[in-house]
Design a protein around this motif. Structure first.
Motif, PDB file in Angstrom:
ATOM      1  N   ILE A   1       2.002   6.644  -6.684  1.00 16.58           N
ATOM      2  CA  ILE A   1       0.814   7.612  -7.176  1.00 16.58           C
ATOM      3  C   ILE A   1       1.152   9.030  -6.948  1.00 16.58           C
ATOM      4  O   ILE A   1       0.912   9.983  -7.787  1.00 16.58           O
TER       5      ILE A   1
ATOM      6  N   GLY B   1       0.812  -1.340   0.109  1.00 15.58           N
ATOM      7  CA  GLY B   1      -0.051  -0.001  -0.014  1.00 15.58           C
ATOM      8  C   GLY B   1       0.837   1.150  -0.031  1.00 15.58           C
ATOM      9  O   GLY B   1       0.640   2.332  -0.759  1.00 15.58           O
TER      10      GLY B   1
ATOM     11  N   GLY C   1       1.223   4.056  -2.966  1.00 18.12           N
ATOM     12  CA  GLY C   1       0.804   5.546  -2.569  1.00 18.12           C
ATOM     13  C   GLY C   1       2.082   6.194  -3.106  1.00 18.12           C
ATOM     14  O   GLY C   1       1.812   7.200  -3.471  1.00 18.12           O
TER      15      GLY C   1
ATOM     16  N   ILE D   1     -11.282  -4.172  -5.500  1.00 18.48           N
ATOM     17  CA  ILE D   1     -10.340  -3.165  -4.819  1.00 18.48           C
ATOM     18  C   ILE D   1     -10.624  -1.782  -5.774  1.00 18.48           C
ATOM     19  O   ILE D   1     -10.418  -0.730  -4.796  1.00 18.48           O
ATOM     20  N   TYR D   2     -10.689  -1.665  -6.802  1.00 20.14           N
ATOM     21  CA  TYR D   2     -11.052  -0.485  -7.341  1.00 20.14           C
ATOM     22  C   TYR D   2     -12.283   0.061  -6.951  1.00 20.14           C
ATOM     23  O   TYR D   2     -12.371   1.452  -6.703  1.00 20.14           O
ATOM     24  N   LYS D   3     -13.332  -0.593  -6.855  1.00 19.11           N
ATOM     25  CA  LYS D   3     -14.341  -0.036  -6.277  1.00 19.11           C
ATOM     26  C   LYS D   3     -14.398   0.388  -4.740  1.00 19.11           C
ATOM     27  O   LYS D   3     -14.754   1.523  -4.283  1.00 19.11           O
ATOM     28  N   ALA D   4     -13.640  -0.188  -3.925  1.00 24.16           N
ATOM     29  CA  ALA D   4     -13.443   0.299  -2.676  1.00 24.16           C
ATOM     30  C   ALA D   4     -12.430   1.371  -2.489  1.00 24.16           C
ATOM     31  O   ALA D   4     -12.876   2.527  -1.840  1.00 24.16           O
ATOM     32  N   CYS D   5     -11.797   1.819  -3.598  1.00 25.02           N
ATOM     33  CA  CYS D   5     -10.759   2.896  -3.622  1.00 25.02           C
ATOM     34  C   CYS D   5     -11.742   3.986  -4.125  1.00 25.02           C
ATOM     35  O   CYS D   5     -11.652   5.349  -3.565  1.00 25.02           O
ATOM     36  N   LEU D   6     -12.638   3.792  -4.843  1.00 23.70           N
ATOM     37  CA  LEU D   6     -13.534   4.837  -5.264  1.00 23.70           C
ATOM     38  C   LEU D   6     -14.795   4.947  -4.358  1.00 23.70           C
ATOM     39  O   LEU D   6     -15.814   5.673  -4.655  1.00 23.70           O
ATOM     40  N   ASP D   7     -14.824   4.280  -3.390  1.00 20.32           N
ATOM     41  CA  ASP D   7     -16.180   4.290  -2.602  1.00 20.32           C
ATOM     42  C   ASP D   7     -17.384   4.035  -3.048  1.00 20.32           C
ATOM     43  O   ASP D   7     -18.276   4.492  -2.974  1.00 20.32           O
TER      44      ASP D   7
END
Length: 69
Positions: A26, A19, A23, A40-46
């Motif tokens: 990025i 992570g 980070g 994981i993408y959905k979790a990052c985008l809430d």
């Protein structure tokens, strides 16, 4: 055999390292050629994560869960 919490505790340093490395990449605007599960993408985008996302991670588990439902 290890319990789920023991496995999670055992893997925590590795997950933390990955992570932080991502980070930093990025933050410094570096390209990272890595592929993650849709959840994981959905979790990052809430965004909400549903049972359908399990099908991409583990198809057999998804079939078993939908059979039980």
């Amino acid at each position: 055999m290890l319990s789920l919490s023991e496995i999670a505790d055992h893997q925590r340093p590795a997950v933390t390292f990955v992570g932080r490395a991502l980070g930093m990449a990025i933050f410094h605007r570096r390209f990272v050629d890595a592929h993650f599960a849709t959840s994981i993408y959905k979790a990052c985008l809430d965004r909400p994560i549903g049972l359908e996302d399990m099908a991409l991670v583990d198809a057999e588990m998804f079939r078993a869960l939908t059979w039980m439902a």
